[in-house]
Motif scaffolding. Structure first.
Motif, mmCIF file in Angstrom:
data_model
loop_
_atom_site.group_PDB
_atom_site.id
_atom_site.type_symbol
_atom_site.label_atom_id
_atom_site.label_comp_id
_atom_site.label_asym_id
_atom_site.label_seq_id
_atom_site.Cartn_x
_atom_site.Cartn_y
_atom_site.Cartn_z
ATOM 1 N N ILE A 146 0.841 -1.211 0.000
ATOM 2 C CA ILE A 146 0.000 0.000 0.000
ATOM 3 C C ILE A 146 0.871 1.254 0.000
ATOM 4 O O ILE A 146 0.611 2.220 -0.732
ATOM 5 N N LEU A 147 1.943 1.253 0.804
ATOM 6 C CA LEU A 147 2.827 2.418 0.848
ATOM 7 C C LEU A 147 3.522 2.627 -0.497
ATOM 8 O O LEU A 147 3.636 3.758 -0.989
ATOM 9 N N GLY A 148 3.975 1.529 -1.118
ATOM 10 C CA GLY A 148 4.642 1.645 -2.419
ATOM 11 C C GLY A 148 3.713 2.205 -3.487
ATOM 12 O O GLY A 148 4.105 3.064 -4.286
ATOM 13 N N LEU A 149 2.470 1.730 -3.504
ATOM 14 C CA LEU A 149 1.513 2.229 -4.494
ATOM 15 C C LEU A 149 1.184 3.702 -4.255
ATOM 16 O O LEU A 149 0.991 4.477 -5.203
ATOM 17 N N SER A 150 1.141 4.085 -2.990
ATOM 18 C CA SER A 150 0.834 5.501 -2.691
ATOM 19 C C SER A 150 1.956 6.415 -3.171
ATOM 20 O O SER A 150 1.704 7.556 -3.575
ATOM 21 N N VAL A 151 3.192 5.938 -3.127
ATOM 22 C CA VAL A 151 4.312 6.740 -3.637
ATOM 23 C C VAL A 151 4.151 6.967 -5.141
ATOM 24 O O VAL A 151 4.455 8.054 -5.658
ATOM 25 N N LEU A 152 3.674 5.959 -5.858
ATOM 26 C CA LEU A 152 3.415 6.127 -7.297
ATOM 27 C C LEU A 152 2.349 7.203 -7.535
ATOM 28 O O LEU A 152 2.457 8.006 -8.472
ATOM 29 N N LEU A 153 1.320 7.214 -6.696
ATOM 30 C CA LEU A 153 0.274 8.232 -6.846
ATOM 31 C C LEU A 153 0.830 9.627 -6.558
ATOM 32 O O LEU A 153 0.488 10.600 -7.240
ATOM 33 N N LEU A 154 1.704 9.725 -5.538
ATOM 34 C CA LEU A 154 2.300 11.021 -5.220
ATOM 35 C C LEU A 154 3.218 11.477 -6.360
ATOM 36 O O LEU A 154 3.233 12.676 -6.708
ATOM 37 N N ALA A 155 3.964 10.535 -6.941
ATOM 38 C CA ALA A 155 4.843 10.883 -8.070
ATOM 39 C C ALA A 155 4.014 11.369 -9.256
ATOM 40 O O ALA A 155 4.429 12.289 -9.977
ATOM 41 N N THR A 156 2.847 10.784 -9.458
ATOM 42 C CA THR A 156 1.961 11.252 -10.540
ATOM 43 C C THR A 156 1.510 12.676 -10.289
ATOM 44 O O THR A 156 1.453 13.502 -11.213
ATOM 45 N N ALA A 157 1.171 12.974 -9.025
ATOM 46 C CA ALA A 157 0.726 14.336 -8.703
ATOM 47 C C ALA A 157 1.839 15.357 -8.920
ATOM 48 O O ALA A 157 1.582 16.507 -9.289
ATOM 49 N N LEU A 158 3.099 14.941 -8.700
ATOM 50 C CA LEU A 158 4.218 15.885 -8.785
ATOM 51 C C LEU A 158 4.809 15.986 -10.189
ATOM 52 O O LEU A 158 5.285 17.042 -10.586
ATOM 53 N N ALA A 159 4.772 14.860 -10.945
ATOM 54 C CA ALA A 159 5.475 14.855 -12.240
ATOM 55 C C ALA A 159 4.638 14.266 -13.366
ATOM 56 O O ALA A 159 5.177 14.000 -14.438
ATOM 57 N N GLY A 160 3.358 14.063 -13.149
ATOM 58 C CA GLY A 160 2.522 13.481 -14.195
ATOM 59 C C GLY A 160 2.116 14.490 -15.255
ATOM 60 O O GLY A 160 2.461 15.674 -15.175
ATOM 61 N N LEU A 161 1.396 14.008 -16.252
ATOM 62 C CA LEU A 161 0.887 14.897 -17.305
ATOM 63 C C LEU A 161 -0.062 15.911 -16.687
ATOM 64 O O LEU A 161 -0.952 15.544 -15.904
ATOM 65 N N ARG A 162 0.103 17.161 -17.063
ATOM 66 C CA ARG A 162 -0.717 18.223 -16.467
ATOM 67 C C ARG A 162 -1.645 18.802 -17.530
ATOM 68 O O ARG A 162 -1.197 19.216 -18.601
ATOM 69 N N VAL A 163 -2.933 18.816 -17.240
ATOM 70 C CA VAL A 163 -3.942 19.367 -18.150
ATOM 71 C C VAL A 163 -4.868 20.261 -17.333
ATOM 72 O O VAL A 163 -5.488 19.796 -16.364
#
Length: 389
Positions: free
Chosen positions: A155-172
């Motif tokens: 769960i912690l590992g998956l949450s880090v992926l979600l945080l990385a998306t918020a910080l460096a994901g595609l922005r629209v």
């Protein structure tokens, strides 16, 4: 086109239409053939045949696509009744029912997109996501849920992926919810969050609690109201069933994240075949609207098959149902993806993978046959059974 060819094409079109019509509508096809035969001018006969095909073919194709899944659902209901009549007390597997419902919901989505004129590759992407999810489901199901440390780390590992998306994901339009994987745009929160929430209902270790809090932070940063609402709804059920400190911490974090998303602007327009289809499908065709509503309802069916089981199983099922109900309500109220029935493989993957948190079939107390359980048997019980044998 010569006159004779026009008449020939009109006759072929009528015969083709008659062949794809469902049995209860075959008389319509026969009547059309008679109508065309009565039209003396070949050009008018061809025009009439073309108009008839354009009007009836989408409905016929939609009903053909629905038939296999209607048959599967009928078989499941008959098997359910047969089990009840035998009095075996066997509990039905929400996981297997969920896989069947996922296939049915995707099929309903294909019917909708066909009638709405979506590009063919959209249909292929949704069907491919279903196949990929069903292939991955047995692998994800092998991750032990009783190993608190491993499940919490997941769960912690998956949450880090979600945080990385918020910080460096595609922005629209100020929102960062997506990543590009091999030319395909994926929304990680739709894939991972339902799985994380249902798992947290079983495993509320410090690692798992930290993971859920990080995921709530990610939803606030993206921002994503729909996913934040999904977190709040699912964690509210967990906190209600498990009144412990980790549940309350996780629910509070999700509630704060949801509040932040409500305060931040969300100006994303509706995407075709993705958003607002619950309200627009009936305007396209009655069958398209029926397919969207039926497919959406199928997503909640697995929860109804959990009649008993241990506390962990019931909590996971309730969290699963609350998460997907919140996603459906968000899609009905705003410009958010309509899960599974709309275009997009992320929700399909997320739904199928979250089925891994639902219990496998187990036998009731009155049944003589023993079925495999999600939990390993306690050594004391095993020794007792050996002694009795």
């Amino acid at each position: 086109m010569s006159v004779r060819v026009q008449r020939l094409v009109a006759n072929v079109l009528c015969r083709a239409l008659q062949s794809i019509l469902p049995p209860q509508m075959r008389d319509w096809g026969l009547a059309l053939r008679y109508e065309v035969a009565q039209i003396p001018e070949d050009t008018k006969a061809l025009s009439f045949a073309l108009a008839s095909v354009c009007g009836l073919a989408p409905r016929a194709i939609g009903m053909l696509l629905m038939q296999p899944f209607v048959a599967l659902l009928g078989a499941a209901v008959r098997a359910s009744r047969a089990g009840a009549n035998r009095g075996s007390g066997t509990l039905h597997s929400p996981r297997a029912v969920g896989a069947l419902c996922a296939a049915g919901a995707v099929a309903m989505g294909l019917v909708y997109m066909t009638l709405a004129g979506a590009p063919v590759r959209y249909l292929g992407i949704n069907a491919g996501a279903l196949v990929l999810g069903l292939v991955l489901l047995p692998l994800v199901s092998r991750i032990p849920e009783t190993e608190g440390r491993l499940s919490g780390a997941l769960i912690l590992g998956l949450s880090v992926l979600l945080l990385a998306t918020a910080l460096a994901g595609l922005r629209v339009e100020g929102a960062a919810r997506w990543v590009k994987l091999g030319g395909v745009t994926v929304q990680p929160s739709l894939v991972l969050l339902p799985l994380m929430l249902a798992r947290f209902s079983r495993t509320r270790t410090p690692l798992a609690t930290t993971g859920v809090i990080v995921a709530a932070l990610a939803m606030a940063l993206q921002p994503d109201r729909a996913m934040a609402a999904m977190m709040t709804a699912a964690l509210a059920t967990v906190a209600a069933k498990r009144a412990d400190r980790p549940s309350h911490l996780a629910f509070t974090a999700s509630l704060l994240a949801f509040g932040v998303t409500l305060l931040r602007p969300d100006a994303l327009p509706a995407a075709p075949f993705v958003d607002q289809i619950l309200s627009s499908a009936f305007a396209i065709h009655a069958l398209a609207g029926l397919a969207v509503v039926t497919g959406s309802a199928l997503l909640l069916v697995p929860v109804m098959f959990v009649r008993s089981g241990d506390e962990d199983s019931r909590a996971a099922c309730v969290a699963f149902g609350a998460a997907w109900l919140a996603a459906l309500l968000a899609a009905a109220l705003g410009n958010y993806p309509t899960p599974v029935v709309g275009y997009g493989g992320s929700a399909i993957l997320g739904y199928v993978l979250s089925l891994s948190t639902l219990p496998r079939p187990v036998e009731s107390r009155g049944s003589s046959a023993a079925a495999p359980s999600d939990k390993p048997q306690a050594p004391r019980d095993l020794h007792s059974r050996v002694a009795l044998a």
